[in-house]
Design a protein around this motif. Structure first.
Motif, PDB file in Angstrom:
ATOM      1  N   ALA A  65       0.832  -1.203   0.000  1.00 33.83           N
ATOM      2  CA  ALA A  65       0.000   0.000   0.000  1.00 33.83           C
ATOM      3  C   ALA A  65       0.866   1.251   0.000  1.00 33.83           C
ATOM      4  CB  ALA A  65      -0.921  -0.003   1.222  1.00 33.83           C
ATOM      5  N   MET A 123      -0.342   5.021  -0.963  1.00 30.53           N
ATOM      6  CA  MET A 123      -1.340   5.239   0.088  1.00 30.53           C
ATOM      7  C   MET A 123      -0.670   5.907   1.286  1.00 30.53           C
ATOM      8  SD  MET A 123      -3.912   2.462   1.933  1.00 30.53           S
ATOM      9  CE  MET A 123      -4.811   2.114   0.422  1.00 30.53           C
ATOM     10  N   LEU A 158      -4.115   6.345   6.028  1.00 32.96           N
ATOM     11  CA  LEU A 158      -5.030   5.393   5.397  1.00 32.96           C
ATOM     12  C   LEU A 158      -4.584   3.952   5.629  1.00 32.96           C
ATOM     13  CD1 LEU A 158      -6.067   6.932   1.951  1.00 32.96           C
ATOM     14  CD2 LEU A 158      -7.504   6.431   3.914  1.00 32.96           C
ATOM     15  N   VAL A 192     -11.907   6.162   3.787  1.00 34.12           N
ATOM     16  CA  VAL A 192     -10.884   6.590   2.838  1.00 34.12           C
ATOM     17  C   VAL A 192     -10.979   8.100   2.600  1.00 34.12           C
ATOM     18  CG1 VAL A 192     -10.154   6.446   0.422  1.00 34.12           C
ATOM     19  CG2 VAL A 192     -10.638   4.357   1.703  1.00 34.12           C
TER      20      VAL A 192
END
Length: 327
Positions: free
Chosen positions: A30, A35, A39, A144
């Protein structure tokens, strides 16, 4: 009896280890995909530590053991708050800074109320399960968006704590993929061992698979949350510890039960509605009073409150054991 017990022990050991490398691999990937640490903490780590519950409940439903699937999901929620947060608070009182965590608590309570409507009629149909998964997707989308806001990214303590963890466990992209795939495969294998052992013991002792799911299996599948929360608390990363529990409970309540119900629609034992759901809801409400700021101070779960949570869990477990003995 000896062989099923051995399979449970082996299954739990491999399950905890595989969940750990699965989450670390997923978090690293991620990060490579861009990301943010916040998150990753909210979604990947919080939900990833529930991978054991997902694999065990899905397999239980597939093999026709719905009580084990439900007991594992709801029992893990009870274990996460009463046992794990209680133990963490005894080790290091939990100070709550994160605004994101505080926003997640009302969502968790709303979801807990929502599932009561799903199970109150004594039946979880495939449509009910699909609805739970749809709500889960909605919650994920909301989380998110919350995590992508510039204010959250720059001010939330949870993101800072996750960033430190990612730096501490840095790995290459190739290693992350290997850990992710290996962890997933081992999760499936260890889940099969655990489910087979649990079902065999339940049959040998004449105990319902619901009770086995609420106790042995729920504790076992919650071990990743226990390990990660204690490690975070010892480093002073309190928001990561609490956020991990909240994210895991959201995942268990919606995704774990929803997927199990899609695989195999199931009847809901009366005990779930009368005994287990009320305790799960009560513990969730308790987080409001324990974690929210009071009189201008930061929210805090102290050692006394941690001891109370542990006492509640011990009483609940003793009650379950007594129902088995007196049956």
């Amino acid at each position: 009896m000896a062989l099923p017990l051995l399979m449970i022990v082996i299954g739990l050991i491999v399950l905890v280890w595989s969940a750990d490398i699965f989450v670390e691999g997923a978090a690293a990937i991620a990060r490579f995909l861009g990301m943010s640490p916040l998150l990753i903490g909210m979604v990947v780590i919080g939900f990833g530590t529930s991978a054991p519950e997902l694999s065990v409940s899905a397999l239980s439903a597939w093999q026709g053991n719905p009580g084990l699937a439900l007991g594992n999901a709801y029992g893990s929620n009870i274990t996460n708050i009463a046992l794990i947060l209680g133990m963490v608070a005894l080790i290091s009182p939990i100070t709550v800074h994160s605004q994101i965590v505080k926003k997640e608590l009302p969502v968790l309570f709303a979801v807990t109320l929502f599932v009561l409507g799903q199970v109150y009629d004594g039946d979880l149909s495939r449509m009910d399960a699909v609805l739970e998964l749809a709500v889960f997707v909605g919650v994920m989308t909301w989380m998110v968006r919350q995590g992508m806001s510039k204010t959250a990214e720059t001010t939330d303590v949870l993101g800072e704590e996750v960033a430190e963890e990612l730096e501490e466990h840095a790995m290459s992209c190739a290693q992350a993929v290997i850990w992710l795939v290996s962890g997933l495969l081992l999760l499936v294998i260890s889940s099969r061992l655990l489910v087979w052992g649990a079902v065999s013991i339940a049959q040998d002792l004449g105990v319902s698979d619901l009770v086995i799911g609420l106790t042995i299996v729920a504790i076992g599948t919650s071990l990743p949350e226990l390990a990660s929360s204690i490690a975070a608390a010892r480093k002073g990363e309190h928001d990561l510890a609490l956020g991990n529990i909240i994210g895991s409970n959201l995942f268990n309540t919606l995704a774990v039960v929803g997927l199990a119900g899609v695989i195999q629609p199931m009847s809901i034992p009366l005990e779930i509605v009368n005994r287990d759901w009320p305790l799960m809801a009560l513990l969730t409400v308790s987080l409001f009073f324990l974690g929210y700021a009071r009189k201008g101070e930061q929210g805090r779960i102290n050692r006394v409150e941690g001891g109370i949570l542990l006492a509640i869990y011990a009483s609940y477990t003793v009650y379950l054991i007594n129902t088995v003995v007196s049956a």
